[in-house]
Enzyme design. Structure first.
Site, PDB file in Angstrom:
ATOM      1  N   GLU A   1       0.745  -1.379   0.126  1.00 43.77           N
ATOM      2  CA  GLU A   1      -0.020   0.055   0.168  1.00 43.77           C
ATOM      3  C   GLU A   1       1.026   1.315   0.058  1.00 43.77           C
ATOM      4  O   GLU A   1       0.406   2.183  -0.870  1.00 43.77           O
ATOM      5  CB  GLU A   1      -0.940  -0.047   1.271  1.00 43.77           C
ATOM      6  CG  GLU A   1      -1.943  -1.096   1.247  1.00 43.77           C
ATOM      7  CD  GLU A   1      -1.476  -2.418   1.932  1.00 43.77           C
ATOM      8  OE1 GLU A   1      -2.127  -2.982   2.678  1.00 43.77           O
ATOM      9  OE2 GLU A   1      -0.159  -2.568   2.043  1.00 43.77           O
TER      10      GLU A   1
ATOM     11  N   CYS B   1      -2.676  -3.536   7.281  1.00 37.11           N
ATOM     12  CA  CYS B   1      -2.006  -3.639   8.351  1.00 37.11           C
ATOM     13  C   CYS B   1      -2.539  -2.302   9.106  1.00 37.11           C
ATOM     14  O   CYS B   1      -2.483  -1.325   8.499  1.00 37.11           O
ATOM     15  CB  CYS B   1      -0.444  -3.988   8.536  1.00 37.11           C
ATOM     16  SG  CYS B   1       0.203  -2.528   7.999  1.00 37.11           S
TER      17      CYS B   1
ATOM     18  N   CYS C   1      -0.323   0.557   7.546  1.00 33.08           N
ATOM     19  CA  CYS C   1      -0.710   1.128   6.068  1.00 33.08           C
ATOM     20  C   CYS C   1      -2.023   1.869   5.957  1.00 33.08           C
ATOM     21  O   CYS C   1      -2.139   2.675   5.098  1.00 33.08           O
ATOM     22  CB  CYS C   1      -0.894  -0.229   5.253  1.00 33.08           C
ATOM     23  SG  CYS C   1       0.690  -0.971   4.748  1.00 33.08           S
TER      24      CYS C   1
ATOM     25  N   ALA D   1      11.322 -35.251  -9.131  1.00 38.60           N
ATOM     26  CA  ALA D   1      11.195 -35.646 -10.720  1.00 38.60           C
ATOM     27  C   ALA D   1      11.190 -37.146 -10.933  1.00 38.60           C
ATOM     28  O   ALA D   1      12.022 -37.853 -10.505  1.00 38.60           O
ATOM     29  CB  ALA D   1      12.244 -34.894 -11.387  1.00 38.60           C
TER      30      ALA D   1
ATOM     31  N   SER E   1      20.722 -40.727 -12.081  1.00 39.52           N
ATOM     32  CA  SER E   1      19.474 -40.101 -12.054  1.00 39.52           C
ATOM     33  C   SER E   1      19.587 -38.521 -12.723  1.00 39.52           C
ATOM     34  O   SER E   1      18.733 -37.756 -12.840  1.00 39.52           O
ATOM     35  CB  SER E   1      19.118 -39.664 -10.627  1.00 39.52           C
ATOM     36  OG  SER E   1      20.045 -38.733  -9.601  1.00 39.52           O
TER      37      SER E   1
ATOM     38  N   TRP F   1      20.205 -36.638 -16.275  1.00 41.22           N
ATOM     39  CA  TRP F   1      19.125 -36.016 -15.844  1.00 41.22           C
ATOM     40  C   TRP F   1      17.766 -36.661 -16.386  1.00 41.22           C
ATOM     41  O   TRP F   1      17.578 -37.302 -17.181  1.00 41.22           O
ATOM     42  CB  TRP F   1      18.964 -34.463 -16.392  1.00 41.22           C
ATOM     43  CG  TRP F   1      20.189 -33.797 -15.977  1.00 41.22           C
ATOM     44  CD1 TRP F   1      21.540 -33.632 -16.588  1.00 41.22           C
ATOM     45  CD2 TRP F   1      20.420 -33.245 -14.585  1.00 41.22           C
ATOM     46  NE1 TRP F   1      22.099 -32.891 -15.721  1.00 41.22           N
ATOM     47  CE2 TRP F   1      21.787 -32.688 -14.632  1.00 41.22           C
ATOM     48  CE3 TRP F   1      19.565 -33.138 -13.636  1.00 41.22           C
ATOM     49  CZ2 TRP F   1      22.118 -31.870 -13.508  1.00 41.22           C
ATOM     50  CZ3 TRP F   1      20.193 -32.553 -12.316  1.00 41.22           C
ATOM     51  CH2 TRP F   1      21.263 -31.954 -12.719  1.00 41.22           C
TER      52      TRP F   1
ATOM     53  N   ARG G   1      13.327 -23.191  -5.537  1.00 36.80           N
ATOM     54  CA  ARG G   1      14.445 -23.072  -4.328  1.00 36.80           C
ATOM     55  C   ARG G   1      14.036 -21.653  -3.883  1.00 36.80           C
ATOM     56  O   ARG G   1      14.434 -21.316  -2.763  1.00 36.80           O
ATOM     57  CB  ARG G   1      15.613 -23.781  -4.960  1.00 36.80           C
ATOM     58  CG  ARG G   1      15.669 -25.076  -4.808  1.00 36.80           C
ATOM     59  CD  ARG G   1      17.101 -25.463  -5.290  1.00 36.80           C
ATOM     60  NE  ARG G   1      17.394 -26.816  -5.465  1.00 36.80           N
ATOM     61  CZ  ARG G   1      18.430 -27.637  -5.504  1.00 36.80           C
ATOM     62  NH1 ARG G   1      19.553 -26.960  -5.789  1.00 36.80           N
ATOM     63  NH2 ARG G   1      18.343 -28.942  -5.796  1.00 36.80           N
TER      64      ARG G   1
ATOM     65  N   SER H   1       8.687 -40.612   5.172  1.00 42.67           N
ATOM     66  CA  SER H   1       8.540 -40.327   6.541  1.00 42.67           C
ATOM     67  C   SER H   1       7.842 -38.969   6.685  1.00 42.67           C
ATOM     68  O   SER H   1       7.195 -38.862   7.776  1.00 42.67           O
ATOM     69  CB  SER H   1      10.328 -40.011   7.165  1.00 42.67           C
ATOM     70  OG  SER H   1      10.910 -41.043   6.985  1.00 42.67           O
TER      71      SER H   1
END
Length: 378
Positions: free
Chosen positions: A54, A77, A86, A156, A170, A172, A186, A302
């Site tokens: 804002e 806010c 703001c 992948a 692996s 690619w 990432r 897990s």
């Protein structure tokens, strides 16, 4: 007029996305100020600690905003933090109407911003394109309400569900375009998590290798502190913040890691292995709001059994490896019955070069007894 208003909010959503990866643990927010069907100011929250959307839009005004309408993706806010409220800026500019997309669950805001504006005579409309605006801040909404990181499992695989050949090769599976997309992912999340098996097998860096993007905090699940001191992870710990989570820590080895700049977190279950729910709590206490999980099959299993995964992003390559011993994205014991499966809701399918990106929300986790009991060694 409805379509025109949608256009302005859609512009605010586009602006909000520009802050992705830079504002954590704050939300991404965009704002557009309109007067006489003309945009006279726009902005977005560009980085943590910087001006909110804002105020950025107000700073960009090309003329007086008196009587104008502001479109903002999240409730403004009304409290002092790293920047002033703001709502004060909106009132100072005499903006007459504020259209809001998402409601802010932060207890410091949570309706107070709207109340402040309405009390001052500003017309406020809420929940405009709310579904699209809410989608912007799944990470923030999850973290502010649970104080736990939002976890995205990414992997992948080939069309037959393999993440490596029977020899373990692996690179690619996917093409260059998909790998660039992973670099962007990432950048978007505060942490990236992998297991000790991945470190021992691949010796990865787990950083971002694209200009203009930041690398996440690296988190390695390593129950018995087996991580090699000469691994790329340890050798670059002073350059990239690194956490090794363990269950049982040899004090001498722990000290060596600390001297290299590695933070060691002990989060043991009763077996002396890493307790993932406990680890999430400790990471959340450090302000880590989100994690990209780039684990192997055991860590993925897990994480799913522990109930810590909110989203799954799977890249599918147009290849078939075959092979009885070839690895799959999720290993472990697995579900005994179909109704014990992890439940997913498909959100989006995107063609990325020659590969497909499938994006799912996790809607139910399988449970096989107590959480810690079902975790294989990490």
């Amino acid at each position: 007029m409805e379509r025109a208003e949608e256009k302005y909010m859609e512009r605010a959503i586009v602006l909000a996305e520009r802050g992705r990866g830079w504002t954590n643990p704050n939300p991404v927010v965009g704002a557009v100020i309109v007067k006489g069907e003309k945009i006279i100011g726009e902005g977005y929250h560009g980085q943590y600690g910087g001006l909110h959307a804002e105020r950025e839009a107000i700073a960009a005004l090309t003329e007086s905003a008196e009587g104008a309408t502001m479109y903002v993706t999240l409730e403004p806010c009304c409290h002092y933090g790293k920047t002033p409220p703001c709502t004060e800026g909106i009132l100072e500019q005499k903006i007459g109407r504020v259209i809001i997309g998402s409601r802010d669950p932060n207890p410091k805001v949570a309706g107070k911003g709207v109340e402040c504006l309405r009390k001052a005579g500003v017309i406020v409309e809420e929940d405009f394109l709310r579904e699209s605006c809410d989608r912007l801040n799944r990470v923030f909404f999850h973290y502010i309400s649970t104080k736990l990181p939002y976890v995205v499992m990414k992997y992948a695989m080939t069309l037959d569900g393999k993440i490596a050949t029977y020899t373990g090769a692996s690179k690619w599976i996917t093409g260059e375009e998909a790998r660039r997309q992973v670099q962007k992912m990432r950048h978007q999340y505060m942490g990236i998590m992998a297991g000790i098996g991945t470190v021992l097998a691949d010796n990865p860096m787990l950083n971002v290798r694209m200009e203009g993007m930041k690398s996440p905090i690296r988190i390695i699940c390593d129950s018995h502190l087996r991580i090699p001191l000469d691994s790329k992870i340890c050798q670059t710990a002073r350059e990239y913040p690194t956490i090794v989570a363990c269950g049982m820590a040899d004090s001498e080895r722990k000290q060596k890691l600390l001297e290299m700049g590695v933070q060691v977190i002990c989060a043991p279950d009763y077996k002396g292995q890493v307790d993932l729910p406990k680890l999430m709590y400790l990471l959340g206490e450090q302000g880590i709001d989100s994690i990209l999980l780039e684990g192997g099959g055991e860590l993925n299993e897990s994480a799913l059994n522990a109930g810590i995964v909110q989203e799954v992003k799977a890249f599918v390559a147009p290849k078939i490896f075959g092979g009885k011993g070839a690895k799959s994205p999720v290993t472990g014991l697995g579900a005994a019955l179909p109704n014990e499966a992890v439940g997913l809701s498909l959100e989006q399918v995107t063609k990325v070069g020659e590969d497909l990106l499938l994006e799912y929300q996790v809607i139910s986790h399988k449970r096989k007894g107590g959480v810690s009991e079902c975790l294989p060694e990490l």
